[in-house]
Motif scaffolding. Structure first.
Motif, PDB file in Angstrom:
ATOM      1  N   UNK A  51      12.363 -75.502  -2.486  1.00  0.00           N
ATOM      2  CA  UNK A  51      12.241 -74.141  -2.982  1.00  0.00           C
ATOM      3  C   UNK A  51      13.635 -73.684  -3.382  1.00  0.00           C
ATOM      4  N   UNK A  52      13.719 -72.796  -4.352  1.00  0.00           N
ATOM      5  CA  UNK A  52      15.012 -72.259  -4.772  1.00  0.00           C
ATOM      6  C   UNK A  52      15.033 -70.770  -4.479  1.00  0.00           C
ATOM      7  N   UNK A  53      15.971 -70.356  -3.632  1.00  0.00           N
ATOM      8  CA  UNK A  53      16.122 -68.946  -3.295  1.00  0.00           C
ATOM      9  C   UNK A  53      17.382 -68.402  -3.960  1.00  0.00           C
ATOM     10  N   UNK A  54      17.196 -67.402  -4.807  1.00  0.00           N
ATOM     11  CA  UNK A  54      18.300 -66.745  -5.509  1.00  0.00           C
ATOM     12  C   UNK A  54      18.474 -65.345  -4.921  1.00  0.00           C
ATOM     13  N   UNK A  55      19.660 -65.061  -4.421  1.00  0.00           N
ATOM     14  CA  UNK A  55      19.948 -63.768  -3.808  1.00  0.00           C
ATOM     15  C   UNK A  55      20.893 -62.991  -4.713  1.00  0.00           C
ATOM     16  N   UNK A  56      20.482 -61.783  -5.091  1.00  0.00           N
ATOM     17  CA  UNK A  56      21.291 -60.919  -5.943  1.00  0.00           C
ATOM     18  C   UNK A  56      21.726 -59.686  -5.164  1.00  0.00           C
ATOM     19  N   UNK A  57      23.023 -59.486  -5.083  1.00  0.00           N
ATOM     20  CA  UNK A  57      23.592 -58.306  -4.436  1.00  0.00           C
ATOM     21  C   UNK A  57      24.620 -57.689  -5.375  1.00  0.00           C
ATOM     22  N   UNK A  58      24.894 -56.417  -5.174  1.00  0.00           N
ATOM     23  CA  UNK A  58      25.903 -55.748  -5.980  1.00  0.00           C
ATOM     24  C   UNK A  58      25.797 -54.250  -5.805  1.00  0.00           C
ATOM     25  N   UNK A  98       5.425 -69.447 -11.197  1.00  0.00           N
ATOM     26  CA  UNK A  98       6.251 -70.164 -10.229  1.00  0.00           C
ATOM     27  C   UNK A  98       7.441 -69.381  -9.731  1.00  0.00           C
ATOM     28  N   UNK A  99       7.425 -68.055  -9.977  1.00  0.00           N
ATOM     29  CA  UNK A  99       8.546 -67.205  -9.569  1.00  0.00           C
ATOM     30  C   UNK A  99       8.027 -66.043  -8.728  1.00  0.00           C
ATOM     31  N   UNK A 100       8.689 -65.798  -7.627  1.00  0.00           N
ATOM     32  CA  UNK A 100       8.325 -64.675  -6.754  1.00  0.00           C
ATOM     33  C   UNK A 100       9.549 -63.794  -6.561  1.00  0.00           C
ATOM     34  N   UNK A 119       8.656 -73.448  -5.717  1.00  0.00           N
ATOM     35  CA  UNK A 119       8.767 -72.114  -6.286  1.00  0.00           C
ATOM     36  C   UNK A 119      10.218 -71.630  -6.324  1.00  0.00           C
ATOM     37  N   UNK A 120      10.461 -70.688  -7.216  1.00  0.00           N
ATOM     38  CA  UNK A 120      11.728 -69.966  -7.265  1.00  0.00           C
ATOM     39  C   UNK A 120      11.503 -68.588  -6.674  1.00  0.00           C
ATOM     40  N   UNK A 121      12.279 -68.227  -5.690  1.00  0.00           N
ATOM     41  CA  UNK A 121      12.205 -66.901  -5.098  1.00  0.00           C
ATOM     42  C   UNK A 121      13.477 -66.133  -5.417  1.00  0.00           C
ATOM     43  N   UNK A 122      13.325 -64.865  -5.752  1.00  0.00           N
ATOM     44  CA  UNK A 122      14.481 -64.030  -6.085  1.00  0.00           C
ATOM     45  C   UNK A 122      14.473 -62.805  -5.182  1.00  0.00           C
ATOM     46  N   UNK A 123      15.577 -62.586  -4.494  1.00  0.00           N
ATOM     47  CA  UNK A 123      15.745 -61.400  -3.661  1.00  0.00           C
ATOM     48  C   UNK A 123      16.614 -60.386  -4.403  1.00  0.00           C
TER      49      UNK A 123
END
Length: 263
Positions: free
Chosen positions: A53-60, A81-83, A112-116
């Protein structure tokens, strides 16, 4: 732009206006389109192989472009395929558990690709800035976060963390743009203006999170984000490179295709 584990981060040393080797958005258009095409191919492989699984974390800071990054960088992939998970103020149920409970539930499954959009890092950022928890509580969370992310990577989750770095003056311009555009009034909140008075405190909190929680298994990337097009390019390039390094292959067929007859 990848934060070396164990290094001390000072955001003043990072130029939010940086655009790397590109002098204009026009120069970056073709490379970005090529990256997005490759990302679509790699997403298909990720889903088919079903091993990671790919977890992408976005902060700013507010207005740094978390929504815009998701919208543009993920424009070529299949939404099946993206959550995407946006972490807001914790609910009563979530507050009754440890701070990582609601986060672990949202981690993407294999394939899946997960984006926070914001994440568990809020518990060492806004919680710290606004004294929502004692210092002795949030100080222990850096190690807990590192251990949590280590567990995820040991179980097939690739983690990419992006800090979208904008300047205070750029944030002011983006807030003014929201006030000037009726179609964006809904995005404006007085709290965004009020939070600007905590800019330097937030910066210090981010510097500590970037310093303490950039690890070999879950690195932080500081992305110059004053120029939206360059922000998108950097994030897309990092995701593509990471997926390419997995050297994924399509799994073999589950049946002997030579014996399949379609009438």
């Amino acid at each position: 732009m990848r934060v070396k584990p164990g290094s001390k981060v000072s955001l003043k040393k990072y130029d939010a206006n940086d655009t790397g080797p590109y002098a204009s958005q026009q120069q970056a258009e073709k490379p970005l389109l090529k990256l997005l095409d490759e990302l679509a191919r790699l997403q298909n492989l990720l889903y088919a192989q079903n091993k990671h699984g790919l977890l992408i974390i976005l902060q700013g800071m507010d207005t740094s472009g978390k929504d815009g990054t998701i919208r543009h960088v993920m424009s070529s992939v299949s939404p099946l395929g993206v959550e995407v998970k946006a972490f807001k103020v914790p609910t009563e149920e979530e507050l009754a558990h440890d701070f990582l409970w609601r986060v672990h539930k949202a981690v993407p499954r294999h394939g899946f690709i997960g984006i926070f959009n914001r994440s568990h890092y809020e518990d060492v950022l806004v919680v710290r800035v606004h004294d929502l928890a004692p210092r002795k509580v949030w100080k222990t969370r850096y190690d807990q976060i590192n251990s949590f992310e280590r567990i995820l990577t040991k179980n097939g989750v690739i983690i990419l963390k992006f800090f979208l770095h904008i300047s205070k003056s750029e944030q002011r311009e983006r807030l003014k743009q929201r006030l000037a555009d009726p179609t964006r009034y809904w995005k404006f909140s007085l709290s965004d203006v009020e939070e600007r008075q905590y800019w330097s405190i937030y910066r210090k909190a981010y510097e500590d999170a970037l310093s303490k929680c950039s690890t070999k298994w879950a690195p932080w990337h500081i992305v110059p984000a004053n120029q939206k097009w360059y922000r998108n390019l950097v994030v897309a390039e990092t995701i593509v490179k990471t997926l390419q390094e997995l050297k994924m292959e399509y799994p073999p067929p589950s049946v002997d295709l030579s014996k399949v007859v379609i009438e």
